[in-house]
Design a protein around this motif. Structure first.
Motif, PDB file in Angstrom:
ATOM      1  N   LYS A  49       0.821  -1.212   0.000  1.00 40.38           N
ATOM      2  CA  LYS A  49       0.000   0.000   0.000  1.00 40.38           C
ATOM      3  C   LYS A  49       0.855   1.262   0.000  1.00 40.38           C
ATOM      4  O   LYS A  49       0.447   2.286  -0.539  1.00 40.38           O
ATOM      5  CB  LYS A  49      -0.947  -0.001   1.202  1.00 40.38           C
ATOM      6  N   ARG A  50       2.021   1.188   0.586  1.00 39.32           N
ATOM      7  CA  ARG A  50       2.897   2.353   0.675  1.00 39.32           C
ATOM      8  C   ARG A  50       3.711   2.570  -0.603  1.00 39.32           C
ATOM      9  O   ARG A  50       4.000   3.695  -0.981  1.00 39.32           O
ATOM     10  CB  ARG A  50       3.846   2.165   1.870  1.00 39.32           C
ATOM     11  N   ARG A  51       4.072   1.484  -1.285  1.00 38.90           N
ATOM     12  CA  ARG A  51       4.955   1.571  -2.445  1.00 38.90           C
ATOM     13  C   ARG A  51       4.309   2.341  -3.587  1.00 38.90           C
ATOM     14  O   ARG A  51       3.158   2.121  -3.938  1.00 38.90           O
ATOM     15  CB  ARG A  51       5.317   0.166  -2.933  1.00 38.90           C
ATOM     16  N   LYS A  65       0.690   8.298  -4.810  1.00 37.11           N
ATOM     17  CA  LYS A  65       0.504   7.018  -5.497  1.00 37.11           C
ATOM     18  C   LYS A  65      -0.808   7.064  -6.273  1.00 37.11           C
ATOM     19  O   LYS A  65      -1.797   7.630  -5.797  1.00 37.11           O
ATOM     20  CB  LYS A  65       0.459   5.902  -4.449  1.00 37.11           C
ATOM     21  N   TYR A  66      -0.787   6.494  -7.483  1.00 39.35           N
ATOM     22  CA  TYR A  66      -2.041   6.407  -8.235  1.00 39.35           C
ATOM     23  C   TYR A  66      -3.033   5.558  -7.437  1.00 39.35           C
ATOM     24  O   TYR A  66      -2.667   4.551  -6.836  1.00 39.35           O
ATOM     25  CB  TYR A  66      -1.823   5.754  -9.601  1.00 39.35           C
ATOM     26  N   GLU A 102      -1.898  13.276 -20.881  1.00 38.28           N
ATOM     27  CA  GLU A 102      -2.588  13.721 -19.664  1.00 38.28           C
ATOM     28  C   GLU A 102      -1.665  13.685 -18.447  1.00 38.28           C
ATOM     29  O   GLU A 102      -1.696  14.574 -17.599  1.00 38.28           O
ATOM     30  CB  GLU A 102      -3.806  12.829 -19.422  1.00 38.28           C
ATOM     31  N   LYS A 103      -0.817  12.668 -18.374  1.00 41.60           N
ATOM     32  CA  LYS A 103       0.088  12.512 -17.235  1.00 41.60           C
ATOM     33  C   LYS A 103       1.389  13.295 -17.415  1.00 41.60           C
ATOM     34  O   LYS A 103       2.219  13.332 -16.505  1.00 41.60           O
ATOM     35  CB  LYS A 103       0.411  11.030 -17.004  1.00 41.60           C
ATOM     36  N   GLY A 104       1.572  13.898 -18.587  1.00 42.10           N
ATOM     37  CA  GLY A 104       2.768  14.704 -18.813  1.00 42.10           C
ATOM     38  C   GLY A 104       4.005  13.909 -19.201  1.00 42.10           C
ATOM     39  O   GLY A 104       5.126  14.408 -19.096  1.00 42.10           O
ATOM     40  N   PHE A 105       3.827  12.695 -19.685  1.00 38.06           N
ATOM     41  CA  PHE A 105       4.970  11.874 -20.084  1.00 38.06           C
ATOM     42  C   PHE A 105       5.468  12.284 -21.463  1.00 38.06           C
ATOM     43  O   PHE A 105       4.682  12.669 -22.332  1.00 38.06           O
ATOM     44  CB  PHE A 105       4.601  10.387 -20.101  1.00 38.06           C
TER      45      PHE A 105
END
Length: 187
Positions: free
Chosen positions: A8-10, A172-173, A84-87
């Motif tokens: 959950k943290r990663r 995190k997504y 959208e994500k700026g990649f």
């Protein structure tokens, strides 16, 4: 720490602090990864750790060249999401991360693909437990990197994990709910 808490943290990390973690931390994470299950216990993985600045620069250059090709032909929902994500084709994390961990698979081993990606999952959680961040970067064409590193023909690059102390403030997504991804006794 429990596995669920680690998972959950990663999060994906593309920005790193300049200070270099001790090699021992990278090796400890790989020690966990090599314990992953594999078909016929073939353990088809090979980990190459890159810390040389010039070699990281060359890898980035090769990847960005292939990314340019990829972006020039990609359309539809994937391209919309990337924009959208700026990649972009630029991958600064490949030269800025203190380490690149390249994970290869021996394609002659049974279940080589599945086995290697289970090891990658172990590696990602181990890095998280050690306070290190990473991103699973899969080059659109791994061949130029395999050539650069004189990789044997039976091995295929699966992923590059730029690794270091995280300096990436983005959250995190969001993940789907358990109910969205689980069913019993049928799809």
């Amino acid at each position: 720490m429990k596995v669920l808490e680690l998972a959950k943290r990663r999060k994906t990390v593309r920005k790193f602090l300049p200070n270099k973690p001790p090699r021992e931390l990278i090796l400890k994470a790989i020690e966990a990864a090599k314990e992953a299950p594999s078909g016929m216990n073939a353990q088809p993985w090979k980990f190459i750790i890159i810390e040389d600045h010039e070699l990281k620069r060359k890898i980035r250059e090769l990847c960005e060249k292939e990314e340019e090709r990829f972006y020039s032909t990609t359309r539809g929902k994937l391209m919309e999401w990337l924009k959208e994500k700026g990649f972009t084709p630029r991958k600064p994390f490949l030269s800025e991360a203190p380490y690149l961990i390249l994970v290869f698979s021996n394609t002659k081993a049974p279940y080589w693909l599945q086995s290697t990606w289970i090891a990658v999952g172990y590696l990602l959680l181990a890095l998280e437990e050690l306070g290190l961040g990473s991103v699973t970067y899969t080059p659109p064409n791994p061949r130029p990197i395999e050539y650069l590193l004189n990789v044997p023909r039976d091995y295929k690059l699966q992923v590059i994990l730029p690794t270091g102390y995280p300096d990436d403030p983005k959250p995190k997504y969001e993940r789907k709910s358990l109910e969205e991804v689980v069913s019993f006794n049928g799809f």
